[in-house]
Write an enzyme that holds these catalytic residues in place. Sequence first.
Site, mmCIF file in Angstrom:
data_model
loop_
_atom_site.group_PDB
_atom_site.id
_atom_site.type_symbol
_atom_site.label_atom_id
_atom_site.label_comp_id
_atom_site.label_asym_id
_atom_site.label_seq_id
_atom_site.Cartn_x
_atom_site.Cartn_y
_atom_site.Cartn_z
ATOM 1 N N ASP A 15 0.851 -1.190 0.000
ATOM 2 C CA ASP A 15 0.000 0.000 0.000
ATOM 3 C C ASP A 15 0.887 1.240 0.000
ATOM 4 O O ASP A 15 1.755 1.390 0.861
ATOM 5 C CB ASP A 15 -0.876 -0.045 1.268
ATOM 6 C CG ASP A 15 -1.725 1.201 1.431
ATOM 7 O OD1 ASP A 15 -1.968 1.889 0.411
ATOM 8 O OD2 ASP A 15 -2.144 1.476 2.570
ATOM 9 N N ASN A 17 -0.515 4.627 -0.547
ATOM 10 C CA ASN A 17 -1.189 5.877 -0.154
ATOM 11 C C ASN A 17 -1.866 5.748 1.212
ATOM 12 O O ASN A 17 -2.714 6.547 1.574
ATOM 13 C CB ASN A 17 -2.184 6.336 -1.231
ATOM 14 C CG ASN A 17 -3.307 5.325 -1.422
ATOM 15 O OD1 ASN A 17 -3.196 4.184 -0.984
ATOM 16 N ND2 ASN A 17 -4.399 5.747 -2.040
ATOM 17 N N ASP A 19 -4.046 3.753 2.737
ATOM 18 C CA ASP A 19 -5.474 3.532 3.019
ATOM 19 C C ASP A 19 -5.719 2.081 3.443
ATOM 20 O O ASP A 19 -6.859 1.637 3.540
ATOM 21 C CB ASP A 19 -6.347 3.904 1.796
ATOM 22 C CG ASP A 19 -6.003 3.080 0.567
ATOM 23 O OD1 ASP A 19 -5.064 2.249 0.642
ATOM 24 O OD2 ASP A 19 -6.661 3.270 -0.470
ATOM 25 N N ASP A 23 -1.865 -1.305 -3.824
ATOM 26 C CA ASP A 23 -2.197 -0.589 -5.052
ATOM 27 C C ASP A 23 -1.134 -0.781 -6.129
ATOM 28 O O ASP A 23 -0.090 -1.385 -5.884
ATOM 29 C CB ASP A 23 -2.418 0.903 -4.742
ATOM 30 C CG ASP A 23 -1.388 1.424 -3.741
ATOM 31 O OD1 ASP A 23 -0.185 1.259 -4.016
ATOM 32 O OD2 ASP A 23 -1.785 1.953 -2.671
ATOM 33 N N ASP A 92 -5.672 -10.814 -15.182
ATOM 34 C CA ASP A 92 -6.744 -11.777 -15.035
ATOM 35 C C ASP A 92 -7.823 -11.487 -16.082
ATOM 36 O O ASP A 92 -8.197 -10.332 -16.277
ATOM 37 C CB ASP A 92 -7.357 -11.660 -13.636
ATOM 38 C CG ASP A 92 -7.321 -12.984 -12.917
ATOM 39 O OD1 ASP A 92 -8.048 -13.895 -13.337
ATOM 40 O OD2 ASP A 92 -6.554 -13.106 -11.937
ATOM 41 N N ASP A 192 -9.704 -16.903 -16.056
ATOM 42 C CA ASP A 192 -10.461 -17.340 -14.888
ATOM 43 C C ASP A 192 -11.601 -18.305 -15.242
ATOM 44 O O ASP A 192 -12.368 -18.045 -16.183
ATOM 45 C CB ASP A 192 -11.065 -16.075 -14.248
ATOM 46 C CG ASP A 192 -11.761 -16.341 -12.935
ATOM 47 O OD1 ASP A 192 -11.079 -16.571 -11.939
ATOM 48 O OD2 ASP A 192 -13.024 -16.321 -12.915
ATOM 49 N N GLU A 248 -7.257 -21.322 -15.928
ATOM 50 C CA GLU A 248 -7.623 -21.909 -14.638
ATOM 51 C C GLU A 248 -8.745 -22.894 -14.911
ATOM 52 O O GLU A 248 -9.860 -22.504 -15.260
ATOM 53 C CB GLU A 248 -8.129 -20.833 -13.669
ATOM 54 C CG GLU A 248 -8.420 -21.431 -12.305
ATOM 55 C CD GLU A 248 -9.579 -20.785 -11.563
ATOM 56 O OE1 GLU A 248 -9.603 -20.875 -10.332
ATOM 57 O OE2 GLU A 248 -10.467 -20.190 -12.212
ATOM 58 N N HIS A 320 -4.347 -17.523 -4.657
ATOM 59 C CA HIS A 320 -5.221 -16.729 -3.784
ATOM 60 C C HIS A 320 -6.489 -17.483 -3.377
ATOM 61 O O HIS A 320 -7.295 -16.954 -2.622
ATOM 62 C CB HIS A 320 -5.598 -15.434 -4.501
ATOM 63 C CG HIS A 320 -6.432 -15.696 -5.717
ATOM 64 N ND1 HIS A 320 -5.959 -16.387 -6.815
ATOM 65 C CD2 HIS A 320 -7.719 -15.398 -6.002
ATOM 66 C CE1 HIS A 320 -6.914 -16.505 -7.709
ATOM 67 N NE2 HIS A 320 -7.996 -15.902 -7.246
ATOM 68 N N ASP A 321 -6.694 -18.694 -3.909
ATOM 69 C CA ASP A 321 -7.869 -19.488 -3.534
ATOM 70 C C ASP A 321 -7.495 -20.672 -2.652
ATOM 71 O O ASP A 321 -8.377 -21.441 -2.250
ATOM 72 C CB ASP A 321 -8.568 -20.045 -4.785
ATOM 73 C CG ASP A 321 -9.128 -18.957 -5.679
ATOM 74 O OD1 ASP A 321 -9.541 -17.904 -5.149
ATOM 75 O OD2 ASP A 321 -9.149 -19.156 -6.907
HETATM 76 C C1 GLC Z 1 -11.661 -18.206 -9.877
HETATM 77 C C2 GLC Z 1 -10.886 -17.250 -9.019
HETATM 78 C C3 GLC Z 1 -11.598 -17.062 -7.719
HETATM 79 C C4 GLC Z 1 -12.980 -16.500 -8.018
HETATM 80 C C5 GLC Z 1 -13.720 -17.359 -9.020
HETATM 81 C C6 GLC Z 1 -14.905 -16.643 -9.571
HETATM 82 O O1 GLC Z 1 -11.719 -19.469 -9.324
HETATM 83 O O2 GLC Z 1 -9.573 -17.713 -8.839
HETATM 84 O O3 GLC Z 1 -10.905 -16.231 -6.839
HETATM 85 O O4 GLC Z 1 -13.708 -16.421 -6.829
HETATM 86 O O5 GLC Z 1 -12.931 -17.709 -10.125
HETATM 87 O O6 GLC Z 1 -14.499 -15.610 -10.431
HETATM 88 CA CA CA Z 2 -3.614 1.999 -1.200
#
Ligand code: GLC
Ligand code: CA
Length: 554
Positions: A15, A17, A19, A23, A92, A192, A248, A320-321
Amino acid sequence: MEEIGYQIYPQSFKDTNQDGIGDLKGIIEKLDYLYDLGITLLWICPVYQSPFDDNGYDISDYRSIHPRYGSMADMDKLLRETKRRNMKVIMDLVINHTSDEHFWFQEALKDPEGPYRDYYIFKEANHGKAPTNWRSVFGGSVWEKVDDNFFYFHSFSKRQPDLNWENPKMRHDIYEMIEFWLQKGIAGFRVDAINFIKKDQRFLDGLSDGNDGLVSCFDYCRNQKGIELFYQELSEIFKKYDCLTVCETVGVDYSLASNLIGESGCFSMMFDFNYTNIDIENEDYFRKRDWTIKEYRDALFLSQNEIQKIGWSAPFLENHDQPRSFNKLIHNSQAGNQAKKMLAVLFMLLRGTPFIYQGQELGMENFKRTTIEDFDDINAHSQYKRAIEEGFTEEEALSFLNERSRDNARTCFCWDNSRYGGFSDHEPWIKMTKEYPEINAKTQIDDPDSVYWFYKKLVHLRNNQFHQLLVEGLFEANEFDNENVISYRRVLNEASLCVICNFSASIQKIPYIDHDQVIINNYEELQICDEQLCLQGYQAVVLFKFKSYNSLQE
Ligand code: GLC
Ligand code: CA
């Protein structure tokens, strides 16, 4: 193919700025850190306009940057700054669904006769009820009511209506948007949930598989026949720009993979999840599986072997999942850095383009939360509710989330041991992990024995000394009679690298393997006893042999 990928979850990276939200300027500020690590390809999770029902995977305007991340000018600067460092950027591409705040969906709601209605999937009620009994990925029906007569379809949250891929006009608009980004100079996309874009057009009820009376939608809206025609159209655009794409595709059987990758496939490489969700069944956190190291090895090796026949893969330990890999794969909290380094060796030398998820290179861990209110992720709340519905106690439901919730990987990156881990001066958007005094970039960069330096060494091997072997070499499994050890070779011409990972805390013996040099070792030495290799707990070694051996028995 030659790249080393790194996934950035912008919200939690840096981050600038103050908040409390990461970013684009934060990514720019840390490019030298990534460059030093040897990263050549960045995957940046969604930074588009969004109401953040699913943390940006619900896009309300594909062509603009959400102000919380900065501006299009920041994006352009990021592209210039990465280019200067010879790094590629992929974004993405979320085209199975949009946000319900997207202009198209707003128009579709307003005017049932208008051109945008058919951009989405609206269906008439079935005797006043939802058209089918399918369960969405985030729980509850896939159908959301709009009035007495109509429902619309969503595979994920109700604020993520699915696009109707049967409509050529909609597809055309999506393709234009893809070209907009490629013309901007990004290298390509992480695509995605792409195997969701075709739905079973019969829209028939299924046999319920849960106490909610619904049935998982997977069999009806994933990998459906005919989806390959949409892949082919997409691939025409990708080819035009010679771009790099990673799909994915959760729940893809290898028999379908040739539509995705290789000569006749649409994408450059795939994220294969067949070994990723080894610990749970059908993506439900409460359906825990007792898995063995052998099972994990077999799943991983099947993935390598099958994909090797067809095309190229993108091996990953985390994203991230997913929870942090140390917590998911090593059931021994005492195992510490040796186990984290072992996992790094196992993954970074596989055939394919490796992707490191932010913080993985520091060995970041899951973060234990004590109440459901502490969870941010929409799916955590739905999984909690479903676990309770299925008869688990609140305490049990919470423990499933602590193991599996997507919030585990989404905590802020720890840059140093100052307040908020140097991520921000402001309290972060998501609860901070407690681990930052120990697990942070600054401390690890100063410590040559750290997980960070170990990753850096592995990245260096692939970028330099063993570049050709690790990029082009074939994958070959090693078989021996020890179910605690995972071992394989990468082989090119006369040379080979042999990877040996002890997945257990105890000493494991395997037959001696002839080698010219120990290239990587997470211990000081490699012990030989009774003419066998004697591996310490979580020991991982990489052995180099110039003249390759055909079989281990030789
Ligand atoms: C993919 C993404 C996930 C998102 C899902 C719906 O699996 O990695 O984070 O929630 O698609 O877009
Ligand atoms: Ca920020």
